[in-house]
Design a protein around this motif. Structure first.
Motif, PDB file in Angstrom:
ATOM      1  N   ARG A 119       0.823  -1.156   0.039  1.00 50.57           N
ATOM      2  CA  ARG A 119       0.098  -0.021  -0.096  1.00 50.57           C
ATOM      3  C   ARG A 119       0.666   1.276  -0.016  1.00 50.57           C
ATOM      4  N   SER A 174     -11.265   0.825   1.776  1.00 49.29           N
ATOM      5  CA  SER A 174     -10.027   0.585   2.626  1.00 49.29           C
ATOM      6  C   SER A 174      -9.867  -0.633   3.486  1.00 49.29           C
ATOM      7  N   VAL A 218      -7.716   5.714  -1.261  1.00 49.53           N
ATOM      8  CA  VAL A 218      -7.816   4.116  -0.681  1.00 49.53           C
ATOM      9  C   VAL A 218      -6.459   3.519   0.063  1.00 49.53           C
ATOM     10  N   SER A 271      -5.547   2.892   3.635  1.00 54.56           N
ATOM     11  CA  SER A 271      -5.177   1.420   4.056  1.00 54.56           C
ATOM     12  C   SER A 271      -3.891   1.729   4.904  1.00 54.56           C
TER      13      SER A 271
END
Length: 313
Positions: free
Chosen positions: A32, A71, A202, A206
């Protein structure tokens, strides 16, 4: 399986010992971070090149809490995907993704209120039947050996218990992943945001959620130290993150342009190549029934694609 510097451990060489890296949540965090950096940089470049008047914020940016939903489900689906590989073979995980069509259809009805024809449900049921045949064969052919390889000979639990536990994790993965794609479809349709905007937002949330969880569990610092002391592990993490970030660009673009169900269908087609490579490279056995299950799944997928193209014409 990695080497960590130490002054000797369990009779290994004086300067290193071998341990298993099993922190799936840290892999999610690494993926991420790189995905967010790529999306953020690309978004800044895109904004500088765009000379058109900015749209009102209320029409193009959803409330922040709406990003958190997808997320969180994205984190959980990625974690389940990594965790499942500890208990089931790679072909099992790959082919299970073909069953996402049914959860995506059901989730799109709940979230987006979409309706599907009876023939589309028949396609999804046929895929599920093929997957069931494959899973039954895979457990008899690869179940015990896969369990022994991943968990070690000192495990006291039965192979069957861990195998079905892996299938339960895969079921959770399908549930969370189907929610993620459908919720993102709703946000794309409602707020008309760009693909890069969605990807950056997102992944940002995350990162916050995953790092908070790792810090709370006390796993963040040990994982960083393990990566810092092992070049092979660092290279694997970077390589995994690069391909994951590149894949996200295509994922968000496909969802924003064609919707969740088309995205799932496209993703399912690549599973045939992945299974073939897995059998060739890692020697995973399929067996007659396993091969039959794969044929049923992908024959149904090709029939579905043909039916959709005929329907559009």
């Amino acid at each position: 399986d990695i080497q960590v510097p130490n002054g000797g451990h369990n009779g290994d060489t004086p300067d290193t010992y071998r341990i298993k890296f099993r922190n799936s949540q840290f892999l999610v965090l690494v993926n991420r971070i790189l995905a967010f950096l790529i999306a953020f940089v690309a978004l800044q470049i895109s904004n500088r090149r765009d000379t058109r008047p900015a749209r009102p914020v209320a029409k193009c940016e959803p409330p922040l809490h709406q990003y958190i939903y997808c997320s969180l489900s994205n984190i959980l689906s990625s974690w389940c995907q990594y965790e499942a590989l500890k208990f089931v073979s790679f072909p099992t995980q790959v082919l299970s993704k073909a069953c996402k069509i049914m959860p995506v259809m059901l989730m799109s009805q709940v979230i987006g209120g979409k309706k599907y024809r009876t023939v589309e449900y028949l396609f999804a049921i046929s895929i599920s039947i093929g997957m069931t045949i494959f899973l039954w064969n895979d457990h008899s052919v690869n179940g015990s050996s896969s369990h022994h390889h991943k968990l070690g000979a000192d495990s006291s639990d039965s192979s069957s218990g861990h195998y079905y536990g892996g299938l339960a994790i895969l079921a959770l993965y399908l549930t969370f992943d189907s929610f993620t794609s459908n919720w993102q479809t709703v946000l794309f349709d409602r707020y008309k945001m760009s693909t890069l905007h969605m990807m950056a937002a997102v992944n940002f949330f995350s990162i916050l959620l995953t790092s908070t969880s790792l810090v709370e569990q006390g796993d963040l610092a040990p994982a960083f130290r393990m990566v810092a002391h092992n070049g092979d592990l660092l290279a694997d993490c970077v390589l995994l993150s690069v391909f994951s970030a590149a894949g996200q660009l295509f994922v968000f673009y496909t969802i924003s342009t064609f919707g969740a169900l088309v995205f799932v269908t496209i993703m399912t087609l690549r599973q045939a190549v992945a299974i073939l490579l897995s059998c060739l490279v890692y020697g995973h056995a399929l067996g007659a029934w396993g091969s039959l299950g794969i044929v049923v799944v992908f024959a149904t997928l090709f029939a579905q694609i043909y039916w959709k193209s005929r329907s559009k014409r």
